[in-house]
Design a protein around this motif. Structure first.
Motif, PDB file in Angstrom:
ATOM      1  N   ALA A 141      14.488 -79.762  33.506  1.00  0.00           N
ATOM      2  CA  ALA A 141      15.818 -80.161  33.963  1.00  0.00           C
ATOM      3  C   ALA A 141      16.312 -79.247  35.090  1.00  0.00           C
ATOM      4  N   ALA A 142      15.924 -77.984  35.037  1.00  0.00           N
ATOM      5  CA  ALA A 142      16.396 -77.021  36.028  1.00  0.00           C
ATOM      6  C   ALA A 142      15.832 -77.292  37.422  1.00  0.00           C
ATOM      7  N   ILE A 143      14.717 -78.000  37.511  1.00  0.00           N
ATOM      8  CA  ILE A 143      14.093 -78.217  38.827  1.00  0.00           C
ATOM      9  C   ILE A 143      14.144 -79.666  39.292  1.00  0.00           C
ATOM     10  N   THR A 144      14.468 -80.597  38.397  1.00  0.00           N
ATOM     11  CA  THR A 144      14.494 -81.999  38.821  1.00  0.00           C
ATOM     12  C   THR A 144      15.740 -82.311  39.639  1.00  0.00           C
ATOM     13  N   LYS A 145      15.574 -83.172  40.631  1.00  0.00           N
ATOM     14  CA  LYS A 145      16.695 -83.597  41.468  1.00  0.00           C
ATOM     15  C   LYS A 145      17.252 -84.951  41.033  1.00  0.00           C
ATOM     16  N   ASP A 146      16.533 -85.616  40.144  1.00  0.00           N
ATOM     17  CA  ASP A 146      16.943 -86.941  39.659  1.00  0.00           C
ATOM     18  C   ASP A 146      18.005 -86.752  38.570  1.00  0.00           C
ATOM     19  N   ILE A 147      19.237 -87.181  38.825  1.00  0.00           N
ATOM     20  CA  ILE A 147      20.338 -86.956  37.890  1.00  0.00           C
ATOM     21  C   ILE A 147      20.091 -87.657  36.560  1.00  0.00           C
ATOM     22  N   ARG A 148      19.567 -88.882  36.592  1.00  0.00           N
ATOM     23  CA  ARG A 148      19.309 -89.628  35.357  1.00  0.00           C
ATOM     24  C   ARG A 148      18.226 -88.954  34.522  1.00  0.00           C
ATOM     25  N   LYS A 149      17.186 -88.504  35.179  1.00  0.00           N
ATOM     26  CA  LYS A 149      16.115 -87.817  34.456  1.00  0.00           C
ATOM     27  C   LYS A 149      16.631 -86.514  33.844  1.00  0.00           C
ATOM     28  N   ARG A 150      17.459 -85.801  34.610  1.00  0.00           N
ATOM     29  CA  ARG A 150      18.017 -84.544  34.103  1.00  0.00           C
ATOM     30  C   ARG A 150      18.882 -84.788  32.871  1.00  0.00           C
ATOM     31  N   ARG A 151      19.680 -85.857  32.910  1.00  0.00           N
ATOM     32  CA  ARG A 151      20.536 -86.167  31.771  1.00  0.00           C
ATOM     33  C   ARG A 151      19.699 -86.458  30.519  1.00  0.00           C
ATOM     34  N   LYS A 152      18.577 -87.183  30.687  1.00  0.00           N
ATOM     35  CA  LYS A 152      17.698 -87.463  29.546  1.00  0.00           C
ATOM     36  C   LYS A 152      17.095 -86.179  28.986  1.00  0.00           C
ATOM     37  N   LEU A 153      16.748 -85.258  29.874  1.00  0.00           N
ATOM     38  CA  LEU A 153      16.149 -83.994  29.434  1.00  0.00           C
ATOM     39  C   LEU A 153      17.149 -83.121  28.683  1.00  0.00           C
ATOM     40  N   LEU A 154      18.431 -83.234  29.038  1.00  0.00           N
ATOM     41  CA  LEU A 154      19.448 -82.374  28.433  1.00  0.00           C
ATOM     42  C   LEU A 154      20.131 -82.993  27.221  1.00  0.00           C
ATOM     43  N   THR A 155      20.051 -84.313  27.088  1.00  0.00           N
ATOM     44  CA  THR A 155      20.684 -84.992  25.955  1.00  0.00           C
ATOM     45  C   THR A 155      19.857 -84.798  24.695  1.00  0.00           C
ATOM     46  N   ILE A 156      20.526 -84.468  23.583  1.00  0.00           N
ATOM     47  CA  ILE A 156      19.851 -84.267  22.292  1.00  0.00           C
ATOM     48  C   ILE A 156      20.458 -85.218  21.277  1.00  0.00           C
TER      49      ILE A 156
END
Length: 422
Positions: A141-156
């Motif tokens: 999540a810290a390196i991805t620029k894709d906001i949707r992908k980052r949200r999936k990585l951070l959502t638990i």
């Protein structure tokens, strides 16, 4: 008397401890792991607030110097009751009395995709795998620029509103508040949510209504999104599907929703009861078998008038059944009458976060919450650890975490050095 115990959890280890140095009894404990561990605290290993060694201890170290106790590393394949023999993956053992203390395993209720893709919370290995998975997702999540992908990585998403689900979701919420932005400044503007979902109408369903309401309020204040009447039906393509048609996109589905006992080859089908648990009489002897017993989560005992549908699958039941069966084995060596098992309910508790917990005591019916309940939870769990070493290590780690609101254990440690971050 040769007693073989399968499983070294709460039930098995307490049975073995109670029989130490008995001159007429020889005990062999069989386990597929070479260590005992403390399941109520594996979520703290999974969230990197405790080291694995703080809640685990080698069986051989524990058995050292105890002449009538032996340990055998192995996995049970089958039982041959007619020959008083068990077949392991690495040999055979004979017995006079065989005791199943095998606990329970994660149940996915037949959902294949959930079993393949969710992160379980049952064993120490599960906890280490979960820690690695969550830390790797944070790094991605810290390196991805894709906001949707980052949200999936951070959502638990935590499935299961029992003590484990409540405790782990509260821990995640506090980590998000106190640690995430401090160590991952790249995520400062990123949205993240912690969801706790359960198919029932309340969290901590076996506990009092006061505990349920206090827990819901405390988790909500921590920022956890609690969804009741929400049953998981599938988890595919990074999407959790629910029976009501809703979906949540996430890379992190933590499964704390159910357990099931195990079925073993050689034990007759008619000896099993509800939930694959071995049906036993009031002395924990398996129905239809003369010298085979079951204790703890793997057993469903008939005869306790206060629990006509069987005892809850909790630590206190396992501990008390192990101790009671040990006394009965001692009584057998002296031709004394056996004592039927009657469960002494000492209450239930769950921790929600720092200075936040709920405790129910059955007699008198007292309910505690907040800091006092939190202290009770800490004390009970600390004294329940198997050795003084475990207690000291855990106490020290807790004190560091309490005053610093942090720990320095967030390391991704993989068994395979060549494994890629994928």
């Amino acid at each position: 008397m040769k007693i073989v115990i399968i499983g070294g959890g709460f039930a098995g280890i307490n049975l073995a401890k109670e029989l130490v140095n008995h001159p007429q009894i020889q005990v062999t404990l069989v386990d597929k792991n070479n260590y005992n561990f403390f399941p109520p605290l594996i979520y703290q290993v999974a969230t990197a607030f405790l080291e694995p060694s703080s809640i685990s201890y080698p069986f051989r170290k524990f058995f050292a110097g105890k002449k009538n106790l032996q340990f055998r590393l192995g996995e049970l394949l089958s039982v041959v009751p007619a020959e008083n023999k068990i077949i392991l993956n690495n040999g055979e053992l004979t017995y006079d009395h065989l005791v199943f203390a095998t606990g329970a395993e994660t149940s996915y209720f037949g959902m294949e995709n959930v079993m393949k893709n969710a992160i379980p919370m049952k064993t120490l290995n599960d906890a280490i795998e979960m820690r690695n998975a969550l830390l790797k997702n944070l790094e991605k999540a810290a390196i991805t620029k894709d906001i949707r992908k980052r949200r999936k990585l951070l959502t638990i998403v935590v499935a299961g509103g029992g003590p484990t689900g409540v405790e782990v979701s509260g821990m995640f919420a506090e980590m998000r508040k106190n640690i995430l932005l401090k160590e991952y400044p790249e995520l400062e503007t990123s949205a993240s949510n912690v969801y706790l979902v359960d198919g029932g109408d309340a969290l901590l369903s076996p506990m009092s209504k006061a505990s349920q309401e206090d827990t819901l309020e405390a988790l909500t204040k921590l920022g956890v999104v609690v969804k009741l009447h929400t049953r998981v039906t599938d988890y595919v393509d990074d999407t959790v599907h629910f029976a009501n048609g809703e979906t949540i996109k996430t890379k992190n589905l933590i499964w704390a929703a159910g357990v099931s006992a195990k079925i073993f080859e050689g034990i007759p089908t008619e000896s099993y009861g509800r939930g694959k648990r071995m049906a036993t009489d009031q002395y924990n002897k398996v129905n239809g078998l003369d010298n085979i017993y079951a204790i703890g989560d793997t057993a469903i005992l008939a005869g306790d008038k206060n629990f006509p549908d069987g005892h809850p699958q909790v630590a206190q039941v396992a501990i008390q059944q192990g101790l009671n069966l040990a006394k009965n084995f001692k009584a057998m060596t002296q031709n004394k009458p056996l004592k039927a098992f009657v469960y002494n309910d000492k209450g239930s508790m769950a921790i929600i976060g720092k200075n936040k917990a709920v405790v129910d005591l059955p007699s008198p019916k007292w309910h505690f919450k907040g800091f006092f309940a939190w202290v009770i939870w800490l004390f009970i769990h600390l004294i329940s650890l198997i050795t003084y070493r475990n207690r000291l290590n855990t106490f020290w780690n807790w004190m560091v975490a309490y005053f610093a609101r942090d720990q320095s254990l967030r390391m991704i440690i993989r068994p395979d050095k060549k494994q890629e971050l994928n």
